[in-house]
Structures are given as C-alpha cells and as structure tokens.
Design a protein around this motif. Structure first.
Motif, PDB file in Angstrom:
ATOM      1  N   ASN A   1      34.606  62.546  19.914  1.00  0.00           N
ATOM      2  CA  ASN A   1      33.293  61.977  19.677  1.00  0.00           C
ATOM      3  C   ASN A   1      33.283  60.874  18.627  1.00  0.00           C
ATOM      4  O   ASN A   1      32.805  61.063  17.525  1.00  0.00           O
ATOM      5  CB  ASN A   1      32.282  63.071  19.318  1.00  0.00           C
ATOM      6  N   VAL A   2      33.846  59.766  18.988  1.00  0.00           N
ATOM      7  CA  VAL A   2      33.712  58.578  18.162  1.00  0.00           C
ATOM      8  C   VAL A   2      32.439  57.903  18.657  1.00  0.00           C
ATOM      9  O   VAL A   2      32.331  57.567  19.835  1.00  0.00           O
ATOM     10  CB  VAL A   2      34.914  57.625  18.338  1.00  0.00           C
ATOM     11  N   SER A   3      31.461  57.723  17.768  1.00  0.00           N
ATOM     12  CA  SER A   3      30.154  57.304  18.260  1.00  0.00           C
ATOM     13  C   SER A   3      30.065  55.785  18.416  1.00  0.00           C
ATOM     14  O   SER A   3      30.873  55.020  17.879  1.00  0.00           O
ATOM     15  CB  SER A   3      29.060  57.812  17.322  1.00  0.00           C
ATOM     16  N   TYR A   4      29.042  55.389  19.154  1.00  0.00           N
ATOM     17  CA  TYR A   4      28.770  53.989  19.451  1.00  0.00           C
ATOM     18  C   TYR A   4      28.725  53.160  18.162  1.00  0.00           C
ATOM     19  O   TYR A   4      28.112  53.566  17.181  1.00  0.00           O
ATOM     20  CB  TYR A   4      27.429  53.893  20.193  1.00  0.00           C
ATOM     21  N   GLY A   5      29.381  52.025  18.171  1.00  0.00           N
ATOM     22  CA  GLY A   5      29.321  51.141  17.020  1.00  0.00           C
ATOM     23  C   GLY A   5      30.390  51.386  15.968  1.00  0.00           C
ATOM     24  O   GLY A   5      30.588  50.555  15.092  1.00  0.00           O
ATOM     25  N   THR A   6      31.061  52.536  16.054  1.00  0.00           N
ATOM     26  CA  THR A   6      32.114  52.834  15.082  1.00  0.00           C
ATOM     27  C   THR A   6      33.202  51.762  15.139  1.00  0.00           C
ATOM     28  O   THR A   6      33.589  51.318  16.216  1.00  0.00           O
ATOM     29  CB  THR A   6      32.760  54.205  15.387  1.00  0.00           C
ATOM     30  N   LYS A   7      33.644  51.355  13.956  1.00  0.00           N
ATOM     31  CA  LYS A   7      34.744  50.396  13.923  1.00  0.00           C
ATOM     32  C   LYS A   7      36.049  51.124  13.631  1.00  0.00           C
ATOM     33  O   LYS A   7      36.190  51.772  12.591  1.00  0.00           O
ATOM     34  CB  LYS A   7      34.480  49.336  12.858  1.00  0.00           C
ATOM     35  N   ILE A   8      36.958  51.008  14.547  1.00  0.00           N
ATOM     36  CA  ILE A   8      38.269  51.614  14.364  1.00  0.00           C
ATOM     37  C   ILE A   8      39.212  50.530  13.874  1.00  0.00           C
ATOM     38  O   ILE A   8      39.404  49.516  14.557  1.00  0.00           O
ATOM     39  CB  ILE A   8      38.776  52.193  15.703  1.00  0.00           C
ATOM     40  N   ARG A   9      39.741  50.733  12.670  1.00  0.00           N
ATOM     41  CA  ARG A   9      40.669  49.724  12.151  1.00  0.00           C
ATOM     42  C   ARG A   9      42.063  50.331  12.048  1.00  0.00           C
ATOM     43  O   ARG A   9      42.254  51.412  11.512  1.00  0.00           O
ATOM     44  CB  ARG A   9      40.205  49.224  10.788  1.00  0.00           C
ATOM     45  N   GLY A  10      43.023  49.619  12.595  1.00  0.00           N
ATOM     46  CA  GLY A  10      44.399  50.091  12.579  1.00  0.00           C
ATOM     47  C   GLY A  10      45.006  50.009  11.189  1.00  0.00           C
ATOM     48  O   GLY A  10      44.783  49.042  10.471  1.00  0.00           O
ATOM     49  N   LYS A  11      45.757  51.028  10.844  1.00  0.00           N
ATOM     50  CA  LYS A  11      46.345  51.101   9.515  1.00  0.00           C
ATOM     51  C   LYS A  11      47.533  50.144   9.388  1.00  0.00           C
ATOM     52  O   LYS A  11      47.778  49.589   8.319  1.00  0.00           O
ATOM     53  CB  LYS A  11      46.806  52.547   9.289  1.00  0.00           C
ATOM     54  N   TRP A  12      48.247  49.944  10.485  1.00  0.00           N
ATOM     55  CA  TRP A  12      49.478  49.156  10.412  1.00  0.00           C
ATOM     56  C   TRP A  12      49.229  47.686  10.722  1.00  0.00           C
ATOM     57  O   TRP A  12      49.721  46.803  10.031  1.00  0.00           O
ATOM     58  CB  TRP A  12      50.529  49.710  11.379  1.00  0.00           C
ATOM     59  N   ASN A  13      48.492  47.439  11.800  1.00  0.00           N
ATOM     60  CA  ASN A  13      48.316  46.049  12.242  1.00  0.00           C
ATOM     61  C   ASN A  13      46.987  45.445  11.799  1.00  0.00           C
ATOM     62  O   ASN A  13      46.725  44.271  11.999  1.00  0.00           O
ATOM     63  CB  ASN A  13      48.431  45.958  13.766  1.00  0.00           C
ATOM     64  N   ASN A  14      46.114  46.321  11.273  1.00  0.00           N
ATOM     65  CA  ASN A  14      44.848  45.869  10.714  1.00  0.00           C
ATOM     66  C   ASN A  14      43.895  45.225  11.720  1.00  0.00           C
ATOM     67  O   ASN A  14      43.002  44.475  11.339  1.00  0.00           O
ATOM     68  CB  ASN A  14      45.114  44.908   9.540  1.00  0.00           C
ATOM     69  N   GLU A  15      44.100  45.497  12.999  1.00  0.00           N
ATOM     70  CA  GLU A  15      43.169  45.011  14.021  1.00  0.00           C
ATOM     71  C   GLU A  15      41.942  45.924  14.049  1.00  0.00           C
ATOM     72  O   GLU A  15      42.030  47.110  13.753  1.00  0.00           O
ATOM     73  CB  GLU A  15      43.812  45.033  15.409  1.00  0.00           C
ATOM     74  N   CYS A  16      40.789  45.330  14.417  1.00  0.00           N
ATOM     75  CA  CYS A  16      39.563  46.116  14.416  1.00  0.00           C
ATOM     76  C   CYS A  16      38.987  46.226  15.836  1.00  0.00           C
ATOM     77  O   CYS A  16      38.975  45.254  16.588  1.00  0.00           O
ATOM     78  CB  CYS A  16      38.550  45.449  13.491  1.00  0.00           C
ATOM     79  N   TYR A  17      38.533  47.413  16.160  1.00  0.00           N
ATOM     80  CA  TYR A  17      37.949  47.652  17.479  1.00  0.00           C
ATOM     81  C   TYR A  17      36.607  48.353  17.318  1.00  0.00           C
ATOM     82  O   TYR A  17      36.522  49.404  16.668  1.00  0.00           O
ATOM     83  CB  TYR A  17      38.891  48.517  18.331  1.00  0.00           C
TER      84      TYR A  17
ATOM     85  N   TYR B   1      37.970  54.954  25.157  1.00  0.00           N
ATOM     86  CA  TYR B   1      36.718  54.267  24.873  1.00  0.00           C
ATOM     87  C   TYR B   1      36.804  52.805  25.280  1.00  0.00           C
ATOM     88  O   TYR B   1      37.878  52.199  25.236  1.00  0.00           O
ATOM     89  CB  TYR B   1      36.402  54.324  23.374  1.00  0.00           C
ATOM     90  N   LEU B   2      35.649  52.268  25.637  1.00  0.00           N
ATOM     91  CA  LEU B   2      35.534  50.830  25.793  1.00  0.00           C
ATOM     92  C   LEU B   2      35.233  50.257  24.408  1.00  0.00           C
ATOM     93  O   LEU B   2      34.375  50.783  23.692  1.00  0.00           O
ATOM     94  CB  LEU B   2      34.406  50.491  26.772  1.00  0.00           C
ATOM     95  N   ALA B   3      35.941  49.221  24.027  1.00  0.00           N
ATOM     96  CA  ALA B   3      35.722  48.661  22.694  1.00  0.00           C
ATOM     97  C   ALA B   3      35.747  47.145  22.739  1.00  0.00           C
ATOM     98  O   ALA B   3      36.323  46.543  23.646  1.00  0.00           O
ATOM     99  CB  ALA B   3      36.795  49.172  21.742  1.00  0.00           C
ATOM    100  N   ASN B   4      35.096  46.572  21.757  1.00  0.00           N
ATOM    101  CA  ASN B   4      35.096  45.125  21.628  1.00  0.00           C
ATOM    102  C   ASN B   4      36.092  44.721  20.545  1.00  0.00           C
ATOM    103  O   ASN B   4      36.172  45.368  19.503  1.00  0.00           O
ATOM    104  CB  ASN B   4      33.694  44.651  21.252  1.00  0.00           C
ATOM    105  N   SER B   5      36.838  43.674  20.818  1.00  0.00           N
ATOM    106  CA  SER B   5      37.828  43.242  19.837  1.00  0.00           C
ATOM    107  C   SER B   5      37.971  41.728  19.903  1.00  0.00           C
ATOM    108  O   SER B   5      37.269  41.072  20.658  1.00  0.00           O
ATOM    109  CB  SER B   5      39.181  43.892  20.148  1.00  0.00           C
ATOM    110  N   ARG B   6      38.906  41.199  19.137  1.00  0.00           N
ATOM    111  CA  ARG B   6      39.164  39.762  19.184  1.00  0.00           C
ATOM    112  C   ARG B   6      39.659  39.337  20.560  1.00  0.00           C
ATOM    113  O   ARG B   6      39.527  38.188  20.950  1.00  0.00           O
ATOM    114  CB  ARG B   6      40.222  39.403  18.137  1.00  0.00           C
ATOM    115  N   LYS B   7      40.243  40.291  21.282  1.00  0.00           N
ATOM    116  CA  LYS B   7      40.746  39.986  22.628  1.00  0.00           C
ATOM    117  C   LYS B   7      39.648  40.127  23.672  1.00  0.00           C
ATOM    118  O   LYS B   7      39.892  39.962  24.854  1.00  0.00           O
ATOM    119  CB  LYS B   7      41.896  40.922  22.997  1.00  0.00           C
ATOM    120  N   GLY B   8      38.431  40.457  23.256  1.00  0.00           N
ATOM    121  CA  GLY B   8      37.362  40.757  24.203  1.00  0.00           C
ATOM    122  C   GLY B   8      37.316  42.258  24.450  1.00  0.00           C
ATOM    123  O   GLY B   8      37.689  43.037  23.573  1.00  0.00           O
ATOM    124  N   HIS B   9      36.873  42.647  25.648  1.00  0.00           N
ATOM    125  CA  HIS B   9      36.801  44.074  25.958  1.00  0.00           C
ATOM    126  C   HIS B   9      38.187  44.670  26.180  1.00  0.00           C
ATOM    127  O   HIS B   9      38.999  44.120  26.907  1.00  0.00           O
ATOM    128  CB  HIS B   9      35.944  44.300  27.211  1.00  0.00           C
TER     129      HIS B   9
END
Lengths: 323, 243
Positions: free
Chosen positions: A11-27, A42-50
């Motif tokens: 249950n990761v809720s809508y709008g939550t930002k998941i940030r990677g510890k190693w590569n620091n990318e955000c989803y 999950y479907l997520a938005n990122s710099r690469k798009g969906h």
C-alpha cells in the motif's frame, strides 16, 4: 496463501514519491497496477515519463527478477519482457524496500481483448506468442509461469506483450513459479523441468482457458482424457483439437513446430488444402497456402460485391417501381 | 565438487501437540544438528486454529518456514515451502560467506543493486544443484483423517517439483501417532515418492498428537542415516549453518 506478511509494501499511496537510495531517481506513484507473488507493481511518473515500478520486500527475489529482465532486454531484434530501467532501494520509516523500474505496458488483458474484438484474435495472438516463445527458447530460457494474467495486448496493430517474467527459468533447471491450471506437473502430464514443451503445454491451457474462463480442477485420474473431453465439448476449441492434444502431451519439441501447425490450421478453409499441405515442405506450403487463401478471398470478395451490386440494382428497380 | 546436502524436516499438522516433549525444543535441537524444520498447518475452511502459535514457534526455533493453508491449496504450498526453505538455508550460508568477505555488519542489501545479481545467481545455482533430504512427518490424529488424501496429492506434487531439479533427492515418511507407538515409519529413505499411495490408505489415526516425540524421532532417523553412511563422506557446509 495468506498474503498479509508478504505484501507489506502493497500500500504505497497515490502521490508518494519513491526515491532510490543508490541512483537518487525519483518516482511519483500514480496508481496500483497489480500484485505479483513477490511485490506490488505501480504506475509512476518519472523523468522518463510513465514507468512501472515493482516494490518488493525480499531483496533476493527482486534481484532474481531483475537478472531475468536484464537478460531479456539484451535479446536483439525481439521485444520479450518489459524493458528494464534500473533497480534501487527505497528507505521509508526505517524499512528498506527493494524496487525496480521497467517499461509501462499500456495494454488490455488478453481475454478481455479477445472478447471485445472477436474470437478470431485468439489464434492470431497465439501465433505471436509462439513466435516470441521460440525466440525466448532459442536464448536458453523458458517462460515458466505462462498464463493469461501475465499477457497484455498492446497498441495498434495489436501486439501481445509479456507482463511478469518472474517465472522465467534457464532451460534444464526446474520451474519454481507456476500456476496450477497451466502447469503440466499439476495435471500429471509431465515434469517441471524447464524445457520448451513446458511452455507449449501452458500455451495450450491458455487456449483452453479462453473457452472455460472459470477454469476447472483436475480429475482424480486420466487428465489427458478429461482435457480432451473438455476440448471436444467446446465449439471454440474443437478446431484446435489436434494441436492442443500434441501440446498437452509434449509432442512438440519447438514452439515453431506448434506455430506452423497453428498457422496452417488458421489458413485452412477446406479439407482439400490439408491433403496438399502434407506432401510439400513446410516453408513452401506456408507461402502456397497463403497464396491460395488470397486467391480464394479475392474470388469470394468478387462474388459478394457482384451480389451486392445486383441487390442494389434490384432494390432501386423495386423502389423505382414503387413510385 | 561435492556441494553438500540440505536436510529438512517437513511437519504437516493441523493443531496443537498434546503428548511428550515440547516440539519447539525438539525443533531447536534439530537445528543444532544442521536440519531445518518447516511446518505446514492445514486448516479447515473458516477455521481458526489454536495451534497457530505453536506452528509458528516450531518453525522459528527450527530455522525454517511455516505456512497455514486450507487443504485445497496444500499442493502448491508444500512444494513452495520446501523450495523457500532451501533458498533460505542457502542464503544463510551465503550471508555468512559475504560477511567474512565484506565485514561482519554487512548484508546482501549493502551491496549496490548491480552486484546483487551475482549473489542471486549463486543461490539459484546451489538451490538447483544441491542434494536434498526431506523427512516428512504427518500428523494422522483424528482431525487430520479426511485431509490425508490431499496430503498425499501434495507430496506427489512435491516430488514432481524436486525431481525436476538437477540435484538428487531422498525422502522418508513418518506418521504420528502410529498404531503401536507414538511415531511410526511409513517409508524408509528412498529417492522415489511414487509408491506412497500404497502406504496412505493404511494410515489409522489416534486421538493424541505427539508432535515433540515425532520431531525427536526424525532427528534420530537423520543421525542413523549419517552413521550408516559413515565418516567417509564430507557432508559439506550446510551442517554448520545451525550452530
């Protein structure tokens, strides 16, 4: 299985930002796409798009899936699994969740597509599936957990895509992830050794599942007769009888063998062409029967057109007469 | 190279023990001998079991996995629990190896994601190729009686999965309570499980559930097997993992 302990990351809720510890990318999470055996996608938005993000609990099993995805991404000239982007860890509330990021496949579930577009798509999509399987097998892998839930139809022209490749196993090893209805071991019709015929059994069961959406349990004994009986009592399945039987009993060593026979079957309209097909070699037959088919179709189209024309003239005549 | 043998005790039960030694203690003992104790609790539909805590505790102290299932899901669960437990044992070993290389406070999670793939490959490889011995303990007390056909199916299914591996397998089967004693051996060590349908209909169940004594018997059986084989064979590293 009770899933309470397994899916803590479910249950990761809508709008939550998941940030990677190693590569620091955000989803940024948009919605839940589904629950797998080892985590939630999950479907997520990122710099690469969906993108699709799978969040799990167990580092080892997530890494294992990543291994497969990386291997499949390397296969040239064919798109097998979803394209793999990266793996990372997400730390939240002192807990570490391994996750990986892959291509978001925006498709429709296999059976809902067939239901919407017509059952003639079943055979065609199976041709696609068998061709992709032949590539996978050539690369030394077996899909393992092949089932409609793991297949999506995407885009125009419609193309079959593989969703969950977690069960993919090196040929010669044992299949660890499977679903009973599609598992030949469950039906007592073979081992769980990863070999092409294992996937071809599952492919046959997918076709059977299309006619029996609710699936069914195995009988106490003689599964083969039981399955053949199921095939014979379905008008959708009856044309596939011979091919299904061969796939269920492990007679096909290669996906392409099954594909060629399915292809021939889909082209055939009358028994006469079958007789001819058997005498010539496979490759030429395919071309020939394609040609005959085209001829046949042109002739048929002509007839229809002619008939329509006559009907129109006749109608005009009748209408004209009415006045 | 001999990779060693994984030793598992698989306990299939539906409730609390009520006779003999404490099964949690016996599971801890088994672990000391380098065995893993896995427990599957078979439930009725809509049943809440009081044995839940004990099932969990036996597996915990036996270093294994526990799982509660309804009878109809048993097949899938038995093979999965066995598999998972194998992986867990192997991971435990790899984990130790990693710590000797990386330092005592390091875990697999401390490796960057790109490096983890290689560790996973080693674990997968061992899980596929290591030999496995499974001693199966079946609770045949009265309440289990009508679930036994399902247990039989599940064990056959387990053998299909295990025989698809590259490594060798051996099974042994015990029932508790037995007809004359607390624990009865149904099948001595054998690489084939296919004959179990001959054994199963003969099972007769009693009222008591001597889970502890059954585990103790399982340890003895493993010990006997080892002494029979003698000291010539090196049984590899997995034995250490319990200590």
């Amino acid at each position: 299985m009770t899933d309470s302990s397994k899916n803590q990351a479910a249950n990761v809720s809508y709008g939550t930002k998941i940030r990677g510890k190693w590569n620091n990318e955000c989803y940024q999470i948009e919605k839940r796409l589904g629950n797998g055996a080892l985590g939630t996608v999950y479907l997520a938005n990122s710099r690469k798009g969906h993108v699709a993000v799978k969040v799990g609990n167990d580092t080892m099993s997530i890494s294992s899936e990543v291994n497969v995805l990386k291997q499949l991404s390397k296969v040239q000239g064919s798109v097998l699994g979803p394209f793999f982007y990266e793996m990372d860890d997400w730390e939240v509330n002192g807990k570490r969740h391994p996750f990986y990021v892959m291509e978001y496949i925006h498709g429709e579930p296999l059976f809902s597509f067939i239901q919407r577009r017509g059952k003639e798509w079943l055979g065609i999509l199976m041709l696609q599936l068998l061709r992709d399987l032949s590539v996978l097998h050539r690369e030394g892998w077996v899909f393992g957990d092949l089932k409609p839930d793991n297949l999506l139809v995407e885009g125009a022209p419609p193309k079959m895509r593989w969703l969950d490749v977690g069960g993919t196993t090196v040929i010669g090893r044992s299949v660890k992830e499977f679903t009973e209805f599609f598992d030949r071991g469950y039906w007592g019709l073979g081992s769980r050794v990863a070999e092409p015929s294992y996937d071809l059994f599952s492919t046959a069961m997918i076709i059977i599942n299309a006619a029996y959406p609710k699936r069914f349990d195995r009988p106490k004994e003689n599964s083969e007769a039981y399955l053949m009986n199921k095939i014979d009592s379905s008008s959708i399945l009856k044309p596939y009888r011979t091919i299904l039987r061969k796939a269920l009993t492990g007679k096909y060593q290669h996906a392409l063998d099954m594909r060629n026979e399915l292809f021939t079957l889909l082209q055939e309209d009358n028994p006469k062409s079958t007789a001819r097909v058997k005498t010539t070699s496979r490759v030429t037959t395919r071309k020939q029967s394609k040609k005959t088919k085209n001829h046949k179709r042109t002739r048929w189209v002509e007839t229809v057109l002619l008939f329509a024309l006559i009907l129109t003239i006749y109608t005009l005549y009748l209408v004209g007469y009415g006045f | 190279m001999k990779k060693g043998t994984l030793r598992q005790i698989l306990l299939i039960t539906d409730g609390c023990s009520n006779q003999g030694e404490d099964p949690v203690a016996m599971a801890a003992l088994a672990r000391e001998y380098g065995m893993t104790v896995n427990v599957i609790g078979v439930l009725e539909e809509n049943e809440r079991t009081d044995g839940l805590k004990e099932i969990e505790n036996i597996a915990l102290s036996g270093g294994g996995i526990h799982q509660l299932v309804y009878a109809r899901q048993l097949s899938h669960t038995v093979q999965m629990v066995t598999r998972k437990a194998m992986t867990q044992t192997i991971q435990g070993f790899i984990h130790k190896e990693l710590q000797t290389i990386l330092g005592s406070d390091k875990e697999i999670e401390d490796l960057p994601p790109e490096k983890r793939g290689q560790v996973v490959e080693v674990v997968d490889d061992l899980g596929e190729t290591m030999d496995l011995e499974v001693l199966i303990l079946i609770d045949t007390s009265a309440s289990m009686q009508h679930k036994l056909p399902t247990v039989e199916d599940a064990l056959l299914d387990l053998s299909i999965s295990l025989h698809s591996r590259i490594g060798q397998n051996e099974y042994s089967l015990y029932a508790f309570p037995g007809r004359k004693k607390q624990v009865e051996r149904l099948m001595d060590w054998t690489p084939q499980m296919k004959d179990i349908h001959k054994i199963f209909p003969k099972l007769s169940s009693g009222g008591v559930t001597p889970t502890g004594p059954a585990l103790k018997e399982a340890i003895d059986a493993y010990q006997k097997k080892r002494s029979k084989r003698g000291m010539l064979e090196d049984d590899g590293f997995i034995e250490e993992s319990g200590s």
